[in-house]
Design a protein around this motif. Structure first.
Motif, PDB file in Angstrom:
ATOM      1  N   ARG A  43       0.884  -1.169   0.000  1.00  0.00           N
ATOM      2  CA  ARG A  43       0.000   0.000   0.000  1.00  0.00           C
ATOM      3  C   ARG A  43       0.922   1.219   0.000  1.00  0.00           C
ATOM      4  NH1 ARG A  43      -3.402  -0.774   5.273  1.00  0.00           N
ATOM      5  NH2 ARG A  43      -1.246  -1.136   5.988  1.00  0.00           N
ATOM      6  N   VAL A  44       0.895   1.976  -1.089  1.00  0.00           N
ATOM      7  CA  VAL A  44       1.908   3.010  -1.330  1.00  0.00           C
ATOM      8  C   VAL A  44       1.311   4.406  -1.166  1.00  0.00           C
ATOM      9  CG1 VAL A  44       3.407   4.042  -3.084  1.00  0.00           C
ATOM     10  CG2 VAL A  44       3.268   1.556  -2.864  1.00  0.00           C
ATOM     11  N   LEU A  45       2.074   5.265  -0.487  1.00  0.00           N
ATOM     12  CA  LEU A  45       1.792   6.696  -0.468  1.00  0.00           C
ATOM     13  C   LEU A  45       2.864   7.352  -1.326  1.00  0.00           C
ATOM     14  CD1 LEU A  45      -0.098   8.857   0.650  1.00  0.00           C
ATOM     15  CD2 LEU A  45       1.453   9.121   2.600  1.00  0.00           C
ATOM     16  N   PHE A  46       2.455   7.911  -2.467  1.00  0.00           N
ATOM     17  CA  PHE A  46       3.401   8.403  -3.466  1.00  0.00           C
ATOM     18  C   PHE A  46       3.524   9.919  -3.365  1.00  0.00           C
ATOM     19  CE2 PHE A  46       4.560   9.930  -7.715  1.00  0.00           C
ATOM     20  CZ  PHE A  46       5.726   9.215  -7.914  1.00  0.00           C
ATOM     21  N   PHE A  47       4.759  10.411  -3.193  1.00  0.00           N
ATOM     22  CA  PHE A  47       5.057  11.837  -3.118  1.00  0.00           C
ATOM     23  C   PHE A  47       5.734  12.248  -4.430  1.00  0.00           C
ATOM     24  CE2 PHE A  47       4.947  10.190   1.116  1.00  0.00           C
ATOM     25  CZ  PHE A  47       4.548  11.215   1.969  1.00  0.00           C
ATOM     26  N   GLY A  48       5.088  13.084  -5.242  1.00  0.00           N
ATOM     27  CA  GLY A  48       5.710  13.479  -6.504  1.00  0.00           C
ATOM     28  C   GLY A  48       4.923  14.551  -7.217  1.00  0.00           C
ATOM     29  N   THR A  49       5.553  15.160  -8.207  1.00  0.00           N
ATOM     30  CA  THR A  49       4.912  16.261  -8.933  1.00  0.00           C
ATOM     31  C   THR A  49       5.077  16.163 -10.444  1.00  0.00           C
ATOM     32  OG1 THR A  49       6.910  17.613  -8.683  1.00  0.00           O
ATOM     33  CG2 THR A  49       5.197  17.899  -7.019  1.00  0.00           C
ATOM     34  N   GLY A  50       6.322  16.123 -10.933  1.00  0.00           N
ATOM     35  CA  GLY A  50       6.592  16.424 -12.332  1.00  0.00           C
ATOM     36  C   GLY A  50       6.805  15.249 -13.245  1.00  0.00           C
ATOM     37  N   PHE A 142       9.831  15.623  -5.808  1.00  0.00           N
ATOM     38  CA  PHE A 142       8.863  16.182  -4.859  1.00  0.00           C
ATOM     39  C   PHE A 142       9.194  17.616  -4.454  1.00  0.00           C
ATOM     40  CE2 PHE A 142       7.011  16.382  -0.456  1.00  0.00           C
ATOM     41  CZ  PHE A 142       5.687  16.412  -0.868  1.00  0.00           C
ATOM     42  N   GLY A 143      10.454  17.886  -4.108  1.00  0.00           N
ATOM     43  CA  GLY A 143      10.849  19.269  -3.854  1.00  0.00           C
ATOM     44  C   GLY A 143      10.807  19.717  -2.413  1.00  0.00           C
ATOM     45  N   TYR A 144      10.380  18.867  -1.485  1.00  0.00           N
ATOM     46  CA  TYR A 144      10.334  19.243  -0.069  1.00  0.00           C
ATOM     47  C   TYR A 144      10.958  18.135   0.776  1.00  0.00           C
ATOM     48  CZ  TYR A 144       6.969  22.878  -1.355  1.00  0.00           C
ATOM     49  OH  TYR A 144       6.356  23.966  -1.918  1.00  0.00           O
ATOM     50  N   LEU A 145      11.606  18.546   1.866  1.00  0.00           N
ATOM     51  CA  LEU A 145      12.060  17.579   2.850  1.00  0.00           C
ATOM     52  C   LEU A 145      10.850  17.019   3.588  1.00  0.00           C
ATOM     53  CD1 LEU A 145      15.138  19.443   4.379  1.00  0.00           C
ATOM     54  CD2 LEU A 145      15.216  17.365   2.994  1.00  0.00           C
ATOM     55  N   ILE A 146      10.877  15.731   3.860  1.00  0.00           N
ATOM     56  CA  ILE A 146       9.790  15.088   4.593  1.00  0.00           C
ATOM     57  C   ILE A 146      10.267  14.882   6.023  1.00  0.00           C
ATOM     58  CG2 ILE A 146       8.314  13.058   4.742  1.00  0.00           C
ATOM     59  CD1 ILE A 146       8.646  12.741   1.726  1.00  0.00           C
ATOM     60  N   PRO A 147       9.563  15.428   7.019  1.00  0.00           N
ATOM     61  CA  PRO A 147      10.044  15.373   8.402  1.00  0.00           C
ATOM     62  C   PRO A 147      10.084  13.946   8.947  1.00  0.00           C
ATOM     63  CG  PRO A 147       7.800  16.204   8.338  1.00  0.00           C
ATOM     64  CD  PRO A 147       8.263  16.121   6.907  1.00  0.00           C
ATOM     65  N   SER A 148      10.920  13.755   9.952  1.00  0.00           N
ATOM     66  CA  SER A 148      11.091  12.427  10.537  1.00  0.00           C
ATOM     67  C   SER A 148       9.813  11.911  11.174  1.00  0.00           C
ATOM     68  CB  SER A 148      12.221  12.452  11.570  1.00  0.00           C
ATOM     69  OG  SER A 148      11.933  13.393  12.593  1.00  0.00           O
ATOM     70  N   SER A 149       8.968  12.815  11.688  1.00  0.00           N
ATOM     71  CA  SER A 149       7.712  12.382  12.299  1.00  0.00           C
ATOM     72  C   SER A 149       6.825  11.670  11.294  1.00  0.00           C
ATOM     73  CB  SER A 149       6.970  13.587  12.891  1.00  0.00           C
ATOM     74  OG  SER A 149       6.737  14.568  11.888  1.00  0.00           O
ATOM     75  N   LEU A 150       6.857  12.098  10.043  1.00  0.00           N
ATOM     76  CA  LEU A 150       6.074  11.438   9.000  1.00  0.00           C
ATOM     77  C   LEU A 150       6.785  10.192   8.489  1.00  0.00           C
ATOM     78  CD1 LEU A 150       3.788  11.151   7.000  1.00  0.00           C
ATOM     79  CD2 LEU A 150       4.815  12.963   5.609  1.00  0.00           C
ATOM     80  N   TYR A 169      25.942  14.869  -8.396  1.00  0.00           N
ATOM     81  CA  TYR A 169      24.803  15.693  -8.795  1.00  0.00           C
ATOM     82  C   TYR A 169      23.642  15.561  -7.809  1.00  0.00           C
ATOM     83  CZ  TYR A 169      27.427  15.954 -13.148  1.00  0.00           C
ATOM     84  OH  TYR A 169      28.417  16.139 -14.085  1.00  0.00           O
ATOM     85  N   ARG A 170      23.935  15.847  -6.574  1.00  0.00           N
ATOM     86  CA  ARG A 170      22.892  15.902  -5.562  1.00  0.00           C
ATOM     87  C   ARG A 170      22.231  17.283  -5.622  1.00  0.00           C
ATOM     88  NH1 ARG A 170      24.769  14.923   0.513  1.00  0.00           N
ATOM     89  NH2 ARG A 170      25.354  12.899  -0.381  1.00  0.00           N
ATOM     90  N   GLY A 171      20.931  17.332  -5.856  1.00  0.00           N
ATOM     91  CA  GLY A 171      20.246  18.615  -5.932  1.00  0.00           C
ATOM     92  C   GLY A 171      19.108  18.604  -6.922  1.00  0.00           C
ATOM     93  N   ALA A 172      18.678  19.811  -7.322  1.00  0.00           N
ATOM     94  CA  ALA A 172      17.442  19.979  -8.091  1.00  0.00           C
ATOM     95  C   ALA A 172      17.599  19.771  -9.588  1.00  0.00           C
ATOM     96  CB  ALA A 172      16.865  21.383  -7.826  1.00  0.00           C
ATOM     97  N   SER A 173      18.830  19.822 -10.123  1.00  0.00           N
ATOM     98  CA  SER A 173      18.991  19.741 -11.582  1.00  0.00           C
ATOM     99  C   SER A 173      20.081  18.732 -11.981  1.00  0.00           C
ATOM    100  CB  SER A 173      19.313  21.119 -12.161  1.00  0.00           C
ATOM    101  OG  SER A 173      20.504  21.631 -11.564  1.00  0.00           O
ATOM    102  N   PRO A 174      19.941  17.481 -11.577  1.00  0.00           N
ATOM    103  CA  PRO A 174      20.995  16.502 -11.902  1.00  0.00           C
ATOM    104  C   PRO A 174      21.081  16.170 -13.370  1.00  0.00           C
ATOM    105  CG  PRO A 174      19.098  15.419 -10.904  1.00  0.00           C
ATOM    106  CD  PRO A 174      18.858  16.891 -10.774  1.00  0.00           C
TER     107      PRO A 174
END
Length: 399
Positions: A43-50, A142-150, A169-174
């Motif tokens: 059962r998957v919770l998918f975090f994504g946008t583009g 996704f573009g956001y850090l996901i907190p440890s509580s989640l 190439y760690r970052g937004a434009s690899p």
């Protein structure tokens, strides 16, 4: 170089005995505590946008043997629907809008207290969803850090797909960074998540990808996204083994790929070779430069310099370069500084001088251009007719 490390220790809740994971600092080592047997089906919770995330969401939805249910988490779109939200709407998939902890996502979120409250409510909903209705989180583009509580609310530590061979190439434009640097190879990485740093988790699986010569960013992005979807499903199929064998990223191979800024689109003719210009165009699609020392015939007449957009560049073959350097004005051309424009009457092509790094790597063809004033995109000959081009060094140059 220090990193925050993720340690997944599975413990049982007092009620229900549901395995949980918690996050802590230090080396990421496997727990000796009993581990639950992972699905499938998940059962998957998918975090994504583009565009990079969409093929993964589609693949997970198609694999009914691997995924029993999928829900989507996506940021509030600023304009229209993102590819993932549009797909989720068509498939009638449950969507949770992710509220960031700071910043403005919409006109209603101008009050910092309201932003904080929306974030708190969003996290509470997602934590409940992770505990009760999902097994694992899958993150991509996704573009956001996901907190440890989640992250710790899931039964199994979530995974992230990043389109590079981390830690490179760690970052937004690899993808753009790999093409700009002229890399022949890149790839995808599936890793666990660090709640405090982007793309800093431990590696579960990597696959390489040979960048096709002369390919532009759109093609590379699409093919890497499909490879990423394949790699994510492979990780879910063999999650227990891959997670137990995950490895720390090698800090000696670390490099950044920050988000592209307007400055990255500006061509520096004194610094760039023709290969640099060509690779940058492949990565970004449109380049920008300034034109000085020429008399404009139509747009912005009388201006000291003009901004010009370069929509298409072409490699200069060795025959064309030989013709240029053996022309009647060969001496003037040889003295031309980087940025000088030369019109090749025989081929009806416009060439620009770049910095020289090796033999015959100092001319680039400009095929489609546009004055920044808002005129239409024109071919090289039309551009030549719009400005009076002089062969003398410094008379008509990009800079």
């Amino acid at each position: 170089m220090s990193f925050l490390k993720l340690e997944a220790l599975f413990v049982s809740r007092a009620l229900g005995g549901v395995p949980r994971c918690r996050f802590s600092r230090g080396l990421r080592e496997l727990s000796t505590a009993p581990r639950p047997t992972p699905p499938p089906p998940w059962r998957v919770l998918f975090f994504g946008t583009g565009e990079v995330a969409l093929p993964i969401a589609r693949r997970l939805c198609e694999r009914s043997d691997l995924v029993s249910s999928i829900r989507v988490v996506a940021p509030r779109p600023k304009k229209g629907l993102t590819p993932v939200l549009e797909w989720a709407s068509e498939k009638k998939i449950h969507v949770e809008i992710y509220e960031p902890s700071s910043g403005i996502c919409s006109a209603e979120q101008r009050n910092p207290e309201e932003v904080a409250e929306r974030y708190r409510q969003c996290q509470a909903r997602l934590i409940q969803l992770a505990k009760e209705k999902t097994d694992i989180g899958v993150v991509a583009d996704f573009g956001y850090l996901i907190p440890s509580s989640l992250l710790s609310a899931f039964r199994f530590p979530p995974i992230l797909m990043h389109p590079s061979l981390l830690p490179k190439y760690r970052g937004a434009s690899p993808i753009e960074s790999a093409i700009i640097h002229g890399d022949a190879e890149t790839g995808v990485t599936v890793l666990d998540l660090d709640p405090d740093h982007f793309d800093a988790g431990n590696i579960l699986l990597q696959k390489t990808y040979a960048i096709p010569p002369d390919s532009c960013c759109a093609r590379v992005r699409a093919e890497l996204a499909e490879l990423g979807a394949e790699t994510v499903t492979e990780c879910l199929e063999d999650y227990d083994r891959l997670y137990s064998q995950r490895r720390i990223q090698d800090p000696s191979k670390f490099s950044k790929a920050p988000k592209m800024t307007p400055a990255d689109y500006l061509v520096n003719w004194e610094s760039f070779t023709s290969s640099d210009v060509y690779n940058r165009w492949r990565a970004l699609g449109v380049l920008k430069t300034r034109l000085r020392g020429c008399q404009s015939v139509r747009p912005k007449a009388g201006k000291e310099h003009l901004y010009v957009l370069i929509h298409k560049v072409e490699k200069a073959d060795s025959e064309a370069i030989d013709d240029l350097e053996n022309a009647v004005d060969a001496e003037k051309i040889a003295q031309a500084r980087p940025g000088t424009l030369v019109w090749d009457k025989k081929r009806k092509k416009l060439f620009c001088r770049t910095r020289t790094s090796q033999a015959k790597d100092h001319w680039i063809g400009l095929a489609q251009l546009q004055f920044e004033s808002g005129s239409r995109v024109i071919d090289a000959e039309s551009f030549k007719n719009c400005v009076k081009i002089h062969l003398y060094p410094g008379k008509c140059v990009f800079f």
